[in-house]
Design a protein around this motif. Sequence first.
Motif: not given
Length: 815
Positions: A327-330, A334-338, A344-347, A402-404
């Motif tokens: 959930i934190s990674s998503d 999502a914030t960066l995709s906006n 963007a990826q979070v590992n 922007s994903q949003a």
Amino acid sequence: MTRNPNRRLLALALAAALAPAAGSTAWAQTADPFALPGQDAAATAGSFVVGDIRIDGLQRISAGTVFTYLPVERGDTMDSARAGEAIRALYKTGFFEDVRLDRQGDILVVTVAERPAINKLTLSGNKDIKTEDLLKGLKEAGLAEGDTFDRLALDRVTQELTRQYNNRGKYNVEITPTVSRLDRNRVDVTIAIKEGKAAKIRHINLIGNEKFGDEEILAGWESREHNWLSWYRRDDQYSREKLSGDLEKLNSWYLDRGYVDVSIDSTQVAISPDRQDMFITAGVTEGDQYKVSSVQVSGDTVLPKEQIERLVLVKPEQIFSRRLLEISSDAIVATLSNVGYAFAQVNPIPDVDRENKTVAINMQVVPGPRVNVRRIVLRGNTRTSDEVIRREMRQFEGSWYSQAAIDRSKIRLQQLGYFETVDVETQPVPGSNDEVDVVFNVKETTSGSFVFGLGYSQLSGLTTQIQLSQTNFLGSGNRVSVQAQRNDYLQRYDFSFVNPYFTDSGVSLGYNLWWREWDYSDFNTAQYSSTSGAGQVVLGLPITETDTVTAMLGIDSNEILTYRGSTPESLIDYIDALGRRTFHSWRAEIGWGRNSLDSYLTPTRGMQQRIWLEATLPGSTVEFYKLNYNISKFWPLSRHFVLNTRAELGYGDSYGDAVSRHLCTTSTGDACNPSAPDYLRTITADGLPFFENFYAGGVRSVRGFTDNTLGPRDTALGSSYQQSIGGAFKTIGSLEMYFPTLLDTPAARVSAFVDVGNVYKDYDSWDAKELRASTGVALMWRSPMGPISISYAFPIKKEDGDELERLQFTFGGTF
């Protein structure tokens, strides 16, 4: 039957040696298969020069096609090696089941036997897998009408179908292919399927789970032991894919609760001898529970690091949870995709300390390039114009990704009601790492309805009805509705038009015109009739993405006809107190609405609410107002279950002075001598006019009760029959749970509901004890013939005299 080409070469050589053709020379009559009789083999060196080529045995395939694949031409030297190459090349085409090479002088004779063509392909008995899906798979495997028949391909398809049915838990499946020979080298292929019953899961056994019980772990599994709801949910049917997903859930169950070292040691699936019952056993090693020792965010966060850290839900000293990590990674992605970072990826990198039973977590952020949207591509809108779709876009071409904005665009398209499905995909632009195309794939649904009715009854005589409505008129997004209905008791002519984008900013403008002659007794209400006409202008102003303010101004006229001895006395008194039967009104309305539903047709989350005030302006015959409030909220309880809570409130009253008159009437209602005080009475016209009253009961309010029959009642002079007259205060509430349907389509929804409500004379008359309630089940289906709503309700709170109607339905036609 398909033959091995190498073995075929040997067989052909033997056949040529044993059975030479009359007037010709076959391959193996001498030491050189291509030497003429009496010719020195050494002189010919095992070959001959091809002077001409003849093709025998062709029926459907042209000689030119054979020459295209044949690696031998006139003037070539033919020997055994070239013969083998030629036969292999012709077999490889798949057109022939037999190929033979002969020699007549310097003529190379190619004799072929063509594979038959598939004339007709028939499937029968398949229920679990759709015919169109099977035909598509058969075509990909090389079996389709008009194609060349290949027995090997049919055998492969039979084996694959058996495997697919086994994966669905159907181990008694029988697949019988039949090939029927026809004239002109054709065949009919029939695949008969006996699916049988799916094997049922009789027992699921977990071994090694000491911290949690079986029931707690298995609660989220799709695979369930046979239970009393299995006939509906089909959760007791074994499926290999379903079990794989459940084992992943088992692994996640422990990881979400801190058991980092969990492992699934073994999985065993056993089937009973009659192939009807399945027994599943899974062995698990739980390990120890771990806590989080530290959490840090690293990498290029783009945004301030503190802002990204606030999105991380995992905190030190918490029990480790992979779900919270995801959930934190998503949330970070999502914030960066906006802000344009579409890739963007979070590992999350865990550092496990098994000695202290802790996990240190490093959230490594990899933003990738900032992405620009090059184009927005629309697909599937065969009727709806591009402009109608593009004006709902919140993601624009040439702007940062922007994903949003993309998600909001998808929701706005779903709210239109024009599309059954809306899917979005992002496609990278070839040769560019910072540009993408956003593709919206829509599947249009019926957005209009056409109803035509013709009938006859002794009560109403000949009845004709025509109704035409289109919410997406000619693909323009405009809403148009025309209706005409006529019989002995009703004449109705309606027209409405709405342009939702009268201006580019989204201001809507609409018009309503109607003329009606009603006999209200046909609608389960009091016996009176009216002749009315109106013209209205409606304006809509969007103030946010979800909020809209509406306004209406119109003029109408309504003539009321009552009948003494048939119409309730209170309604006649209201008309007599005013001393007129025709009511003229300037009518205005102001309202506010909010719509955050995720879909117009089948919402699963979000809220829709509206409050509006309707009033006649000063100078109207009767000065009154009506205040309405509707709210509907959808709660997604799980992937399959959705709860809808709904409420309706309505209140009306007059704001002008009450009008009173003194009348002298006899007990029969006739005029009398004013000097007879026993018959002198005072009548008053006050409150909401009776022809503006609220009604309840029926498929759109409290199901299980006859339409419009709840609430206050009154009798006509000299009659004991109670007639529904409605009221000035309405309260309706509903809880409705939507379930997954047996029909594999999003157009159908099954629900269980509880409805509560009633109508009261006024606000002061409200009494919770007078509420009516019902419970039941309902089916809503957007069928090819139109929207259908069917409900079966059991009144659970009713009173003597209530009119019940357990089975209720509405339907219409679509085009």
